[in-house]
Design an enzyme around this catalytic site. Structure first.
Site, short mmCIF file in Angstrom:
data_model
loop_
_atom_site.label_atom_id
_atom_site.label_comp_id
_atom_site.label_asym_id
_atom_site.label_seq_id
_atom_site.Cartn_x
_atom_site.Cartn_y
_atom_site.Cartn_z
N LYS A 19 0.89 -1.31 -0.07
CA LYS A 19 -0.05 0.02 0.15
C LYS A 19 1.01 1.24 0.08
O LYS A 19 0.59 2.47 -0.80
CB LYS A 19 -0.98 0.13 1.16
CG LYS A 19 -2.03 -1.01 1.08
CD LYS A 19 -3.08 -1.20 2.20
CE LYS A 19 -4.13 -2.24 2.12
NZ LYS A 19 -4.58 -2.50 3.20
N GLN B 165 -5.10 -1.36 9.39
CA GLN B 165 -5.01 -2.51 8.95
C GLN B 165 -5.40 -3.47 9.92
O GLN B 165 -5.29 -3.44 11.06
CB GLN B 165 -3.49 -2.69 8.62
CG GLN B 165 -3.10 -4.20 8.24
CD GLN B 165 -3.68 -4.45 6.74
OE1 GLN B 165 -3.53 -3.43 5.99
NE2 GLN B 165 -4.39 -5.29 6.27
N ASP C 283 -11.48 3.03 3.74
CA ASP C 283 -11.71 1.76 3.88
C ASP C 283 -13.44 1.57 3.84
O ASP C 283 -13.99 0.60 3.29
CB ASP C 283 -11.29 0.94 5.04
CG ASP C 283 -10.04 -0.03 4.77
OD1 ASP C 283 -9.70 -0.17 3.42
OD2 ASP C 283 -9.48 -0.39 5.53
#
Ligand code: NAP
Length: 293
Positions: free
Chosen positions: A54, A98, A121
């Site tokens: 990422k 995460q 997200d």
């Protein structure tokens, strides 16, 4: 029939290129460089690999990447304090925590602490609600990538019978909402669904997000259907491990019209859509229209 291969690796690279071009224009014309903060707690090896890719792709896309790697013993309060700081930092447009988080931290509490306008997200309840009610929202990256891939072979999903196998909050449920927005007729299946093969066979477009290797067999697929395989399963083969999807690929590609491979299908799209969401969040904060990508 031999299915057309939907090359997620190539399509994701094209999407990242379009995002990078838009980022370049934003920096040139407005002096704004979008920033993504990635928060990792602990030493989960798979998470470290994801976070590493990422960061690399964020920088390659012309954006700023802020790395917050915290030790496993970080308390929930410390993590919430960091999220609070990132929420008010004007250089940070996107915040990604995460998952999975260590067991002593309440993930839902942490995800709900992120500013919904920086929730790249798309897991914050505000964005979940906005998506479900058809309002503009930051949408979870994997389902967004699934729709993007499907539309490369089937530009309009209107009126199609779509079947989604799996109803998780991160894949299945947002995918259902996105398909409804596309005017597909949506059926959702899960572990308690009866006669799954028959349900799958109805699908003009079939999404598998189960997390069980090669569950969907070739004879469950309607001839010519589009098959999008979200699954990432590590299985033992010849003394090594390999990654397979939720669909029995060889059998399915003899029947389907188009299919995503695993690896190289949905996986690469997730990071590309994360970059797109970061750009969208930066546009929103700056009061600019969403990028037309
Ligand atoms: P999850 O939270 O475990 O959800 C799995 C879903 O599949 C559940 O709704 C479950 O039903 C259903 N299911 C389980 N066994 C089934 C069966 N035998 N028949 C029908 N349905 C069944 O998984 P997830 O997070 O959605 O992930 C699904 C897969 O996608 C995993 O392999 C994961 O690694 C992969 N994934 C890939 C990406 C990517 O970037 N490509 C991103 C996220 C996830 P119940 O609700 O009834 O339990």
């Amino acid at each position: 029939m031999t299915a057309k291969l939907i090359d997620g690796k190539m399509i994701a690279a094209e999407l990242r290129g379009k995002v990078a071009d838009a980022v370049h224009r934003m920096a040139r014309d407005r002096g704004i460089v979008p920033g993504l903060a990635v928060v990792l707690v602990g030493d989960n090896p798979a998470s470290k690999i994801y976070v590493g890719s990422k960061k690399k792709m964020t920088v390659a896309g012309g954006m700023r990447s802020y790395d917050h790697s915290l030790p496993e013993h970080t308390s929930e309060a410390e993590l919430l304090k960091l999220i609070g700081r990132l929420n008010t930092d004007p250089t940070v447009n996107g915040i990604l925590v995460q998952l999975p988080l260590p067991k002593h931290i309440d993930s839902q509490k942490v995800l709900s602490a992120i500013d919904p306008n920086k929730d790249v997200d798309g897991f914050h309840p505000v964005n979940v609600g906005r998506l479900a009610t058809g309002l503009p929202a930051l949408v979870p990256c994997t389902p967004l990538g699934c729709i993007y891939l499907a539309k490369t072979v089937q530009p309009s999903l209107e009126g199609l019978d779509a079947v989604v196998v799996g109803r998780s909050n991160i894949v299945g449920k947002p995918l259902i909402q996105l398909l409804l927005q596309e005017n597909a007729t949506v059926t959702v299946a899960h572990s308690k669904t009866q006669d799954l093969p028959d349900v799958c066979k109805r699908a003009d477009i079939l999404f598998a997000a189960i997390g069980r290797p090669e569950t969907i067999r070739g004879h469950w697929i309607k001839p010519g259907a589009v098959v999008i395989d979200v699954g990432i399963n590590r299985v033992a083969a010849d003394g090594k491990t390999k990654i397979v999807g939720d669909v029995a690929f060889t059998e399915a590609s003899a029947v389907a019209g188009a299919i995503t491979p695993v690896p190289g299908g949905v996986g690469p799209m997730t990071i590309a859509c994360l970059l797109l969401n970061t750009l969208k969040a930066a546009c929103m904060t700056a009061g600019l229209p969403a990028p037309e990508i």
